[in-house]
Design a protein around this motif. Sequence first.
Motif, PDB file in Angstrom:
ATOM      1  N   ARG A  36       0.775  -1.184  -0.024  1.00 50.57           N
ATOM      2  CA  ARG A  36      -0.097  -0.050   0.047  1.00 50.57           C
ATOM      3  C   ARG A  36       0.800   1.116   0.081  1.00 50.57           C
ATOM      4  NH1 ARG A  36      -3.957  -2.752   4.420  1.00 50.57           N
ATOM      5  NH2 ARG A  36      -5.394  -3.733   2.779  1.00 50.57           N
ATOM      6  N   ALA A  37       2.000   1.149   0.590  1.00 48.22           N
ATOM      7  CA  ALA A  37       2.986   2.328   0.655  1.00 48.22           C
ATOM      8  C   ALA A  37       4.064   2.393  -0.819  1.00 48.22           C
ATOM      9  CB  ALA A  37       3.824   2.248   1.901  1.00 48.22           C
ATOM     10  N   ALA A  38       3.592   1.645  -1.783  1.00 49.53           N
ATOM     11  CA  ALA A  38       4.317   1.744  -2.755  1.00 49.53           C
ATOM     12  C   ALA A  38       4.125   2.987  -3.638  1.00 49.53           C
ATOM     13  CB  ALA A  38       4.072   0.389  -3.764  1.00 49.53           C
ATOM     14  N   GLY A  39       5.067   3.237  -4.373  1.00 57.44           N
ATOM     15  CA  GLY A  39       4.889   4.691  -5.176  1.00 57.44           C
ATOM     16  C   GLY A  39       3.749   4.484  -6.331  1.00 57.44           C
ATOM     17  N   GLN A  40       3.610   5.344  -6.943  1.00 57.86           N
ATOM     18  CA  GLN A  40       2.635   5.339  -8.077  1.00 57.86           C
ATOM     19  C   GLN A  40       3.265   4.538  -9.217  1.00 57.86           C
ATOM     20  OE1 GLN A  40       0.211   8.114  -8.730  1.00 57.86           O
ATOM     21  NE2 GLN A  40      -0.643   7.315 -10.532  1.00 57.86           N
ATOM     22  N   LEU A  41       2.339   3.768  -9.905  1.00 60.08           N
ATOM     23  CA  LEU A  41       2.819   2.940 -11.011  1.00 60.08           C
ATOM     24  C   LEU A  41       2.614   3.576 -12.291  1.00 60.08           C
ATOM     25  CD1 LEU A  41       1.396  -0.610  -9.921  1.00 60.08           C
ATOM     26  CD2 LEU A  41       3.474   0.115  -9.708  1.00 60.08           C
ATOM     27  N   PRO A  42       3.333   3.147 -13.332  1.00 56.90           N
ATOM     28  CA  PRO A  42       3.073   3.852 -14.569  1.00 56.90           C
ATOM     29  C   PRO A  42       1.873   3.290 -15.227  1.00 56.90           C
ATOM     30  CG  PRO A  42       4.959   2.146 -14.880  1.00 56.90           C
ATOM     31  CD  PRO A  42       4.511   2.264 -13.399  1.00 56.90           C
ATOM     32  N   ALA A  43       1.028   4.317 -15.860  1.00 52.78           N
ATOM     33  CA  ALA A  43      -0.098   4.204 -16.798  1.00 52.78           C
ATOM     34  C   ALA A  43       0.350   3.064 -17.770  1.00 52.78           C
ATOM     35  CB  ALA A  43      -0.775   5.295 -17.634  1.00 52.78           C
ATOM     36  N   ALA A  44      -0.703   2.079 -18.052  1.00 53.70           N
ATOM     37  CA  ALA A  44      -0.485   0.796 -18.930  1.00 53.70           C
ATOM     38  C   ALA A  44      -1.653   0.479 -19.935  1.00 53.70           C
ATOM     39  CB  ALA A  44      -0.212  -0.521 -17.961  1.00 53.70           C
ATOM     40  N   GLU A  45      -1.353   0.151 -20.848  1.00 57.89           N
ATOM     41  CA  GLU A  45      -2.558  -0.134 -21.674  1.00 57.89           C
ATOM     42  C   GLU A  45      -3.284  -1.563 -21.377  1.00 57.89           C
ATOM     43  OE1 GLU A  45      -0.283   2.760 -23.736  1.00 57.89           O
ATOM     44  OE2 GLU A  45       0.340   1.110 -22.539  1.00 57.89           O
ATOM     45  N   ARG A  46      -2.272  -2.457 -20.654  1.00 61.73           N
ATOM     46  CA  ARG A  46      -2.613  -3.788 -20.255  1.00 61.73           C
ATOM     47  C   ARG A  46      -2.172  -4.153 -18.704  1.00 61.73           C
ATOM     48  NH1 ARG A  46      -1.165  -3.292 -25.040  1.00 61.73           N
ATOM     49  NH2 ARG A  46       1.147  -3.549 -24.319  1.00 61.73           N
ATOM     50  N   THR A  58      -1.584  -8.134  -3.744  1.00 56.77           N
ATOM     51  CA  THR A  58      -0.633  -7.201  -4.020  1.00 56.77           C
ATOM     52  C   THR A  58      -0.778  -6.119  -4.950  1.00 56.77           C
ATOM     53  OG1 THR A  58       1.470  -8.648  -3.451  1.00 56.77           O
ATOM     54  CG2 THR A  58       1.935  -6.739  -4.763  1.00 56.77           C
ATOM     55  N   ALA A  59      -1.646  -6.699  -6.133  1.00 58.68           N
ATOM     56  CA  ALA A  59      -2.140  -5.986  -7.276  1.00 58.68           C
ATOM     57  C   ALA A  59      -3.223  -4.925  -6.700  1.00 58.68           C
ATOM     58  CB  ALA A  59      -2.696  -6.857  -8.276  1.00 58.68           C
ATOM     59  N   ASP A  60      -4.142  -5.517  -5.921  1.00 58.17           N
ATOM     60  CA  ASP A  60      -5.304  -4.672  -5.241  1.00 58.17           C
ATOM     61  C   ASP A  60      -4.493  -3.486  -4.329  1.00 58.17           C
ATOM     62  OD1 ASP A  60      -7.009  -6.372  -6.641  1.00 58.17           O
ATOM     63  OD2 ASP A  60      -7.580  -7.327  -4.743  1.00 58.17           O
ATOM     64  N   ALA A  61      -3.569  -4.155  -3.590  1.00 57.33           N
ATOM     65  CA  ALA A  61      -2.972  -2.961  -2.681  1.00 57.33           C
ATOM     66  C   ALA A  61      -2.369  -1.937  -3.409  1.00 57.33           C
ATOM     67  CB  ALA A  61      -1.986  -3.698  -1.866  1.00 57.33           C
ATOM     68  N   LEU A  62      -1.764  -2.356  -4.821  1.00 57.65           N
ATOM     69  CA  LEU A  62      -1.087  -1.123  -5.689  1.00 57.65           C
ATOM     70  C   LEU A  62      -2.227  -0.439  -6.487  1.00 57.65           C
ATOM     71  CD1 LEU A  62       1.794  -3.395  -7.058  1.00 57.65           C
ATOM     72  CD2 LEU A  62       1.892  -1.710  -5.416  1.00 57.65           C
ATOM     73  N   GLY A  63      -3.453  -0.463  -6.239  1.00 52.61           N
ATOM     74  CA  GLY A  63      -4.488   0.070  -7.120  1.00 52.61           C
ATOM     75  C   GLY A  63      -4.571  -0.754  -8.271  1.00 52.61           C
ATOM     76  N   LEU A  64      -4.319  -1.860  -8.577  1.00 59.23           N
ATOM     77  CA  LEU A  64      -4.776  -2.415  -9.762  1.00 59.23           C
ATOM     78  C   LEU A  64      -5.909  -3.359  -9.591  1.00 59.23           C
ATOM     79  CD1 LEU A  64      -0.965  -3.257 -10.591  1.00 59.23           C
ATOM     80  CD2 LEU A  64      -2.394  -1.199 -11.474  1.00 59.23           C
ATOM     81  N   GLU A  65      -6.787  -3.087  -8.866  1.00 61.24           N
ATOM     82  CA  GLU A  65      -8.028  -3.876  -8.773  1.00 61.24           C
ATOM     83  C   GLU A  65      -8.608  -3.992 -10.007  1.00 61.24           C
ATOM     84  OE1 GLU A  65      -7.902  -0.841  -7.208  1.00 61.24           O
ATOM     85  OE2 GLU A  65      -7.895  -1.115  -5.043  1.00 61.24           O
ATOM     86  N   ASP A 126       6.604 -13.357 -25.033  1.00 64.48           N
ATOM     87  CA  ASP A 126       6.807 -12.842 -26.713  1.00 64.48           C
ATOM     88  C   ASP A 126       5.448 -12.541 -27.268  1.00 64.48           C
ATOM     89  OD1 ASP A 126       9.461 -13.782 -26.830  1.00 64.48           O
ATOM     90  OD2 ASP A 126       9.161 -15.924 -27.468  1.00 64.48           O
ATOM     91  N   GLY A 127       4.174 -13.313 -26.830  1.00 61.20           N
ATOM     92  CA  GLY A 127       3.146 -12.862 -27.095  1.00 61.20           C
ATOM     93  C   GLY A 127       2.892 -11.454 -26.613  1.00 61.20           C
ATOM     94  N   THR A 128       3.248 -10.948 -25.678  1.00 61.25           N
ATOM     95  CA  THR A 128       2.941  -9.663 -25.240  1.00 61.25           C
ATOM     96  C   THR A 128       3.697  -8.567 -26.099  1.00 61.25           C
ATOM     97  OG1 THR A 128       2.727 -10.444 -23.062  1.00 61.25           O
ATOM     98  CG2 THR A 128       2.998  -7.944 -23.178  1.00 61.25           C
ATOM     99  N   ALA A 129       4.995  -9.083 -26.556  1.00 63.35           N
ATOM    100  CA  ALA A 129       5.641  -8.001 -27.299  1.00 63.35           C
ATOM    101  C   ALA A 129       5.213  -7.800 -28.546  1.00 63.35           C
ATOM    102  CB  ALA A 129       7.091  -8.685 -27.657  1.00 63.35           C
ATOM    103  N   GLN A 130       3.858  -8.317 -29.085  1.00 63.51           N
ATOM    104  CA  GLN A 130       3.182  -8.266 -30.337  1.00 63.51           C
ATOM    105  C   GLN A 130       2.226  -6.823 -30.069  1.00 63.51           C
ATOM    106  OE1 GLN A 130       4.059 -10.030 -32.901  1.00 63.51           O
ATOM    107  NE2 GLN A 130       5.250 -11.179 -31.314  1.00 63.51           N
ATOM    108  N   ALA A 131       2.193  -6.639 -28.856  1.00 63.69           N
ATOM    109  CA  ALA A 131       1.447  -5.322 -28.589  1.00 63.69           C
ATOM    110  C   ALA A 131       2.183  -4.086 -28.228  1.00 63.69           C
ATOM    111  CB  ALA A 131       0.384  -5.637 -27.761  1.00 63.69           C
ATOM    112  N   SER A 132       2.039  -3.112 -28.806  1.00 60.40           N
ATOM    113  CA  SER A 132       2.932  -1.844 -28.409  1.00 60.40           C
ATOM    114  C   SER A 132       2.242  -1.063 -27.279  1.00 60.40           C
ATOM    115  CB  SER A 132       2.968  -0.667 -29.793  1.00 60.40           C
ATOM    116  OG  SER A 132       1.244  -0.152 -29.795  1.00 60.40           O
ATOM    117  N   GLY A 133       3.032  -0.294 -26.761  1.00 60.68           N
ATOM    118  CA  GLY A 133       2.555   0.393 -25.533  1.00 60.68           C
ATOM    119  C   GLY A 133       3.223  -0.613 -24.117  1.00 60.68           C
ATOM    120  N   ARG A 134       2.476  -0.249 -23.019  1.00 60.27           N
ATOM    121  CA  ARG A 134       3.137  -0.794 -21.797  1.00 60.27           C
ATOM    122  C   ARG A 134       2.251  -1.776 -21.158  1.00 60.27           C
ATOM    123  NH1 ARG A 134       4.445   3.945 -18.973  1.00 60.27           N
ATOM    124  NH2 ARG A 134       6.256   3.574 -19.585  1.00 60.27           N
TER     125      ARG A 134
END
Length: 191
Positions: A36-46, A58-65, A126-134
Amino acid sequence: MTSRVILISAALGAALREARFDDGRPLDASGLRHARAAGQLPAAERLWVSPAVRCRQTADALGLEGAPDAPELAGLDVGRWRGATLAEVSAEEPEAVAGWLADPGAAPHGGESVRAFCDRVAGWLDGTAQASGRTVAVVEPEVVRAALVRVLGAPDAAFWRVDVPPLTATEFSGRSGRWNVRAGRPLVEPG
């Protein structure tokens, strides 16, 4: 086209603290507090999450609900050793553990070999690399290790030589199958 993949290692929980193969236990109070104390995560498309309980928490505590589970990013399947400590398994099955640590193709526990695990994680990357962005994914530390082994072209045995601290970000960026790595950025300052 440049793809960026940030793998965030899950917060510390009792299983990691006890050097225990994942047993499905949730994060403890300290792990939740640090996440919960972690810093801001970068915006992501996925956004993705390993299906492990502590990764979801962990994801929920980081705001990735609401980030969907990625079964390909599940931790290493250690079969019947799940929930035991390495010391316990070593005492009961010393030859099996020695063989498993020496041979990346071995799976004496009835689960997945390190080689098969690294292949699975590399396939997802490798599959994820097919998409641009973060892309941002919260995963078990061994998922980060497997990705590093494959991206760096290291032998599978190098899997055991990589330490991934909790709540650190490892970024892979690249195009056309060529990756660069920025490893180990802490999300929170150690303390």
